[in-house]
Design a protein around this motif. Sequence first.
Motif, PDB file in Angstrom:
ATOM      1  N   ASN A   8      54.362  31.134 -12.416  1.00  0.00           N
ATOM      2  CA  ASN A   8      53.173  31.294 -11.577  1.00  0.00           C
ATOM      3  C   ASN A   8      52.497  32.639 -11.828  1.00  0.00           C
ATOM      4  O   ASN A   8      51.277  32.732 -11.853  1.00  0.00           O
ATOM      5  CB  ASN A   8      53.525  31.160 -10.104  1.00  0.00           C
ATOM      6  N   HIS A   9      53.300  33.687 -12.014  1.00  0.00           N
ATOM      7  CA  HIS A   9      52.751  35.014 -12.280  1.00  0.00           C
ATOM      8  C   HIS A   9      51.990  35.016 -13.615  1.00  0.00           C
ATOM      9  O   HIS A   9      50.892  35.572 -13.714  1.00  0.00           O
ATOM     10  CB  HIS A   9      53.860  36.059 -12.265  1.00  0.00           C
ATOM     11  N   ALA A  10      52.542  34.397 -14.624  1.00  0.00           N
ATOM     12  CA  ALA A  10      51.879  34.342 -15.928  1.00  0.00           C
ATOM     13  C   ALA A  10      50.564  33.567 -15.823  1.00  0.00           C
ATOM     14  O   ALA A  10      49.542  33.955 -16.413  1.00  0.00           O
ATOM     15  CB  ALA A  10      52.790  33.697 -16.956  1.00  0.00           C
ATOM     16  N   ALA A  11      50.574  32.482 -15.068  1.00  0.00           N
ATOM     17  CA  ALA A  11      49.345  31.703 -14.899  1.00  0.00           C
ATOM     18  C   ALA A  11      48.295  32.516 -14.148  1.00  0.00           C
ATOM     19  O   ALA A  11      47.096  32.463 -14.470  1.00  0.00           O
ATOM     20  CB  ALA A  11      49.645  30.403 -14.154  1.00  0.00           C
ATOM     21  N   MET A  12      48.709  33.303 -13.158  1.00  0.00           N
ATOM     22  CA  MET A  12      47.768  34.143 -12.424  1.00  0.00           C
ATOM     23  C   MET A  12      47.207  35.238 -13.331  1.00  0.00           C
ATOM     24  O   MET A  12      46.012  35.553 -13.290  1.00  0.00           O
ATOM     25  CB  MET A  12      48.433  34.749 -11.187  1.00  0.00           C
TER      26      MET A  12
ATOM     27  N   GLY B 242      48.768  26.532  -8.062  1.00  0.00           N
ATOM     28  CA  GLY B 242      49.576  25.326  -7.863  1.00  0.00           C
ATOM     29  C   GLY B 242      50.939  25.445  -8.518  1.00  0.00           C
ATOM     30  O   GLY B 242      51.229  26.373  -9.273  1.00  0.00           O
ATOM     31  N   PRO B 243      51.790  24.475  -8.230  1.00  0.00           N
ATOM     32  CA  PRO B 243      53.116  24.502  -8.845  1.00  0.00           C
ATOM     33  C   PRO B 243      53.028  24.220 -10.334  1.00  0.00           C
ATOM     34  O   PRO B 243      52.171  23.472 -10.789  1.00  0.00           O
ATOM     35  CB  PRO B 243      53.872  23.380  -8.124  1.00  0.00           C
TER      36      PRO B 243
ATOM     37  N   LEU C   9      37.403  28.696 -11.353  1.00  0.00           N
ATOM     38  CA  LEU C   9      37.965  28.071 -10.156  1.00  0.00           C
ATOM     39  C   LEU C   9      39.094  27.111 -10.542  1.00  0.00           C
ATOM     40  O   LEU C   9      40.157  27.120  -9.905  1.00  0.00           O
ATOM     41  CB  LEU C   9      36.872  27.335  -9.380  1.00  0.00           C
ATOM     42  N   ALA C  10      38.889  26.342 -11.591  1.00  0.00           N
ATOM     43  CA  ALA C  10      39.937  25.428 -12.048  1.00  0.00           C
ATOM     44  C   ALA C  10      41.156  26.204 -12.526  1.00  0.00           C
ATOM     45  O   ALA C  10      42.305  25.819 -12.252  1.00  0.00           O
ATOM     46  CB  ALA C  10      39.404  24.537 -13.165  1.00  0.00           C
ATOM     47  N   ALA C  11      40.919  27.303 -13.232  1.00  0.00           N
ATOM     48  CA  ALA C  11      42.038  28.120 -13.709  1.00  0.00           C
ATOM     49  C   ALA C  11      42.788  28.734 -12.526  1.00  0.00           C
ATOM     50  O   ALA C  11      44.024  28.816 -12.526  1.00  0.00           O
ATOM     51  CB  ALA C  11      41.541  29.211 -14.644  1.00  0.00           C
ATOM     52  N   ALA C  12      42.068  29.177 -11.503  1.00  0.00           N
ATOM     53  CA  ALA C  12      42.713  29.758 -10.324  1.00  0.00           C
ATOM     54  C   ALA C  12      43.524  28.703  -9.579  1.00  0.00           C
ATOM     55  O   ALA C  12      44.625  28.990  -9.081  1.00  0.00           O
ATOM     56  CB  ALA C  12      41.659  30.370  -9.411  1.00  0.00           C
ATOM     57  N   LYS C  13      43.010  27.474  -9.506  1.00  0.00           N
ATOM     58  CA  LYS C  13      43.753  26.400  -8.850  1.00  0.00           C
ATOM     59  C   LYS C  13      45.036  26.094  -9.613  1.00  0.00           C
ATOM     60  O   LYS C  13      46.099  25.872  -9.017  1.00  0.00           O
ATOM     61  CB  LYS C  13      42.905  25.133  -8.751  1.00  0.00           C
ATOM     62  N   LEU C  14      44.949  26.079 -10.929  1.00  0.00           N
ATOM     63  CA  LEU C  14      46.143  25.838 -11.734  1.00  0.00           C
ATOM     64  C   LEU C  14      47.155  26.963 -11.551  1.00  0.00           C
ATOM     65  O   LEU C  14      48.365  26.724 -11.516  1.00  0.00           O
ATOM     66  CB  LEU C  14      45.786  25.691 -13.213  1.00  0.00           C
ATOM     67  N   ALA C  15      46.654  28.179 -11.459  1.00  0.00           N
ATOM     68  CA  ALA C  15      47.556  29.311 -11.297  1.00  0.00           C
ATOM     69  C   ALA C  15      48.213  29.286  -9.920  1.00  0.00           C
ATOM     70  O   ALA C  15      49.369  29.682  -9.773  1.00  0.00           O
ATOM     71  CB  ALA C  15      46.796  30.618 -11.479  1.00  0.00           C
TER      72      ALA C  15
ATOM     73  N   ALA D 240      61.249  21.744  -7.331  1.00  0.00           N
ATOM     74  CA  ALA D 240      59.958  21.076  -7.250  1.00  0.00           C
ATOM     75  C   ALA D 240      58.808  22.043  -7.518  1.00  0.00           C
ATOM     76  O   ALA D 240      57.727  21.638  -7.900  1.00  0.00           O
ATOM     77  CB  ALA D 240      59.788  20.437  -5.891  1.00  0.00           C
ATOM     78  N   THR D 241      59.027  23.330  -7.285  1.00  0.00           N
ATOM     79  CA  THR D 241      57.962  24.312  -7.473  1.00  0.00           C
ATOM     80  C   THR D 241      58.233  25.118  -8.726  1.00  0.00           C
ATOM     81  O   THR D 241      59.360  25.212  -9.204  1.00  0.00           O
ATOM     82  CB  THR D 241      57.881  25.257  -6.261  1.00  0.00           C
ATOM     83  N   GLY D 242      57.195  25.724  -9.242  1.00  0.00           N
ATOM     84  CA  GLY D 242      57.345  26.531 -10.443  1.00  0.00           C
ATOM     85  C   GLY D 242      58.043  27.830 -10.147  1.00  0.00           C
ATOM     86  O   GLY D 242      58.116  28.281  -9.003  1.00  0.00           O
ATOM     87  N   SER D 243      58.573  28.402 -11.172  1.00  0.00           N
ATOM     88  CA  SER D 243      59.261  29.673 -11.004  1.00  0.00           C
ATOM     89  C   SER D 243      58.252  30.775 -10.772  1.00  0.00           C
ATOM     90  O   SER D 243      57.094  30.661 -11.158  1.00  0.00           O
ATOM     91  CB  SER D 243      60.110  29.970 -12.241  1.00  0.00           C
ATOM     92  N   PRO D 244      58.678  31.861 -10.166  1.00  0.00           N
ATOM     93  CA  PRO D 244      57.750  32.963  -9.927  1.00  0.00           C
ATOM     94  C   PRO D 244      57.189  33.509 -11.235  1.00  0.00           C
ATOM     95  O   PRO D 244      56.037  33.913 -11.284  1.00  0.00           O
ATOM     96  CB  PRO D 244      58.600  34.001  -9.213  1.00  0.00           C
TER      97      PRO D 244
END
Length: 172
Positions: free
Chosen positions: A126-130, A108-109, A100-106, A119-123
Amino acid sequence: MTSIYAKAGAFLLAILLVFGALYGAYHHGETLANTEWQAKWDAEVATQALAKAKAEEDARAEELRRINSNQQAQAHAIQSTAVAQTDAAAAAVSTGSVQLAAAKLAAGPSSCTGHSTAATGSPTTNHAAMVLSDLLTRADKRAADLASLADRSRIAGLACEASYDGLTANQK
């Protein structure tokens, strides 16, 4: 002439009496021997009957010991399985919070942005985090499956070993 017949009759009578006495002695000896052998036979039959009853009693006691040993091994395996399932459930709960924490990080910005003004992360970030979050979820699920399989295999192996040891305890 009568004296010859009388003497021959007396001689025959004496021979018959001697043979009769010898036959009587033989028959008495044979009867005593048969009685002696019958007593020995009866004693041996009684001894063998006692030995058979003792062997059956010992076999039943051994069978009960083996059954009890097998039941104890099964009960221990069931108890070990319950403990392993409880541990797996606890691990799943703690893993769920990490996922759940990993999904929230993925979701979030990201702090790693391509532009300093964005202000937001690049796609891509975010894709790599997901992808990493999904990879963590899959790896964790697979590890849980493998751990469950390993636990069941170990418990089954230990139960089998305990059952075998219980069966062969008196043979060593």
